[in-house]
Design an enzyme around this catalytic site. Structure first.
Site, short mmCIF file in Angstrom:
data_model
loop_
_atom_site.label_atom_id
_atom_site.label_comp_id
_atom_site.label_asym_id
_atom_site.label_seq_id
_atom_site.Cartn_x
_atom_site.Cartn_y
_atom_site.Cartn_z
N TYR A 52 0.82 -1.20 0.00
CA TYR A 52 0.00 0.00 0.00
C TYR A 52 0.85 1.25 0.00
O TYR A 52 2.07 1.19 0.22
CB TYR A 52 -0.94 0.01 1.23
CG TYR A 52 -0.25 0.35 2.53
CD1 TYR A 52 0.58 -0.56 3.17
CD2 TYR A 52 -0.42 1.60 3.14
CE1 TYR A 52 1.21 -0.24 4.38
CE2 TYR A 52 0.20 1.93 4.33
CZ TYR A 52 1.02 1.00 4.95
OH TYR A 52 1.64 1.32 6.12
N LYS A 65 6.56 -1.92 1.78
CA LYS A 65 5.39 -1.33 2.46
C LYS A 65 4.20 -2.28 2.33
O LYS A 65 3.29 -2.06 1.52
CB LYS A 65 5.10 0.06 1.88
CG LYS A 65 4.25 0.93 2.80
CD LYS A 65 4.36 2.38 2.43
CE LYS A 65 3.37 3.25 3.18
NZ LYS A 65 3.49 3.20 4.64
N GLU A 124 12.29 2.85 14.16
CA GLU A 124 11.34 3.84 13.64
C GLU A 124 10.05 3.75 14.45
O GLU A 124 9.96 3.00 15.42
CB GLU A 124 11.06 3.60 12.16
CG GLU A 124 10.43 2.26 11.84
CD GLU A 124 10.13 2.07 10.35
OE1 GLU A 124 9.98 3.04 9.60
OE2 GLU A 124 10.04 0.89 9.94
N LEU A 130 11.36 1.62 7.07
CA LEU A 130 10.79 1.96 5.76
C LEU A 130 11.47 3.25 5.28
O LEU A 130 11.66 4.18 6.06
CB LEU A 130 9.28 2.21 5.90
CG LEU A 130 8.59 2.58 4.60
CD1 LEU A 130 8.43 1.34 3.71
CD2 LEU A 130 7.25 3.22 4.84
N1 PDD Z 1 2.94 5.04 7.26
N2 PDD Z 1 7.61 3.92 8.76
C1 PDD Z 1 6.49 3.17 8.74
C2 PDD Z 1 6.50 1.86 9.44
C3 PDD Z 1 5.35 3.63 8.09
O1 PDD Z 1 4.23 2.88 8.06
C4 PDD Z 1 5.37 4.92 7.47
C5 PDD Z 1 4.17 5.45 6.74
C6 PDD Z 1 6.55 5.66 7.51
C7 PDD Z 1 6.67 7.00 6.86
O2 PDD Z 1 6.64 6.89 5.46
P1 PDD Z 1 6.12 8.09 4.54
O3 PDD Z 1 6.91 9.30 4.92
O4 PDD Z 1 6.42 7.64 3.18
O5 PDD Z 1 4.66 8.23 4.83
C8 PDD Z 1 7.65 5.13 8.16
C9 PDD Z 1 1.72 5.41 6.58
C10 PDD Z 1 1.47 6.87 6.56
C11 PDD Z 1 0.57 4.61 7.19
O6 PDD Z 1 0.77 3.42 7.40
O7 PDD Z 1 -0.51 5.16 7.44
#
Ligand code: PDD
Length: 287
Positions: free
Chosen positions: A33, A149, A182, A207
């Protein structure tokens, strides 16, 4: 206004939107996703999100469900049909619907694609950012391929729920070396006592966040002192500032880790200015 979702080629009322019970996303979490921010009817950093979607798909050997241009169109159309001005657009692609069997289904099984979009309150998010959030640490217990992801987010759900039940808005994973990896759905950053911004390298263990990448561009542009290296929980507790980044939170200051107050207990100046400058470094695509 009634919400609409895109499901495998059709825009359907959100309340009726459904995939088959034998969708492999449902049975095996066999899917990926993306979440993108929508700002003033523009998708923020769509090319980078689609790039990462393509990488996640290829790591799992799932085909693109549609040509990339068509996916772009569906994202924009779902935003338009839901009248989203500021909010989020979500895309999920799974390996498709097939009789339950761990082995990949035959090549003629089409991937499933779902897109949803909704408004979120910018005012509420900005108010939260003025106060900052608390994070609650949690032992790192995810598989090593967190660079993909995937929708397999059970460890993240449990870590974040634990944070919520302990007064936090986010979980911070701590690995066996005592380092922060993270957040449950965000990347983690600190500013040391000496004013150096630190975040963990994205080669493994986290990620590769798109928001993280944009912030790194900003850090370079603004000449902020920066080190890309692992940092420990101990170092984080001593930090002058801490914050998290994600498309859903942007730059969100952290003012408490477990029971420890970070800095003076208020959002730090680097986090606050990065939040303010964030959209000056993003790629905005009009819907
Ligand atoms: N989450 N780390 C994890 C485990 C994440 O699920 C996310 C994003 C990030 C940040 O990635 P980005 O800057 O590309 O959004 C880091 C999304 C927003 C979610 O699961 O809702």
């Amino acid at each position: 206004m009634s919400r609409v979702a895109y499901v495998n080629g059709q825009y359907v009322p959100h309340k009726d939107a459904a995939v088959h019970i034998e969708d492999r996303g449902y049975q095996f979490a066999d899917g990926v996703y993306e979440v993108c921010e929508v700002l003033n009817r523009q998708i923020v950093d769509m090319p980078r999100h689609l790039e990462r979607l393509g990488r996640s798909l290829s790591e799992l050997r799932i085909e693109w469900p549609l040509a990339r241009k068509a996916v772009e169109y569906v994202l924009k159309e779902t935003i338009r049909r839901n009248k989203v001005t500021n909010g989020l657009v979500y895309i999920q692609v799974t390996r498709g619907v097939a009789r339950r069997d761990h082995f990949f289904p035959s090549a003629d099984v089409a991937p499933s694609i779902v897109v949803t979009a909704r408004n979120t309150s910018r005012a509420a998010a900005d108010l939260q950012a003025e106060k900052g959030i608390a994070v609650v640490t949690y032992p790192e217990n995810r598989w090593p391929r967190v660079d993909i992801k995937t929708v397999a987010l059970l460890p993240n759900v449990l870590a974040k729920q634990n944070a919520k039940e302990n007064g936090g808005k986010e979980a911070w994973y701590v690995d066996t070396d005592g380092n922060i990896t993270e957040g449950g759905s965000t990347n983690a950053w600190i500013v040391t006592r000496d004013g150096v911004l630190v975040t963990r390298p994205a080669e493994s263990g986290i990620l590769r966040g798109i928001t993280r990448a944009v912030v790194l561009d900003l850090v370079e542009r603004e000449g902020i002192k920066f080190e890309e290296r692992a940092f420990s929980l101990e170092e984080a507790l001593e930090a002058r500032e801490a914050f998290v980044t994600a498309a859903s939170t942007l730059v969100m200051p952290v003012v408490k880790i477990d029971t420890a107050i970070i800095g003076n207990g208020h959002p730090g100046s680097i986090a606050t200015s990065l939040r303010q400058l964030f959209h000056t470094a993003t790629d905005l695509q009009v819907v």
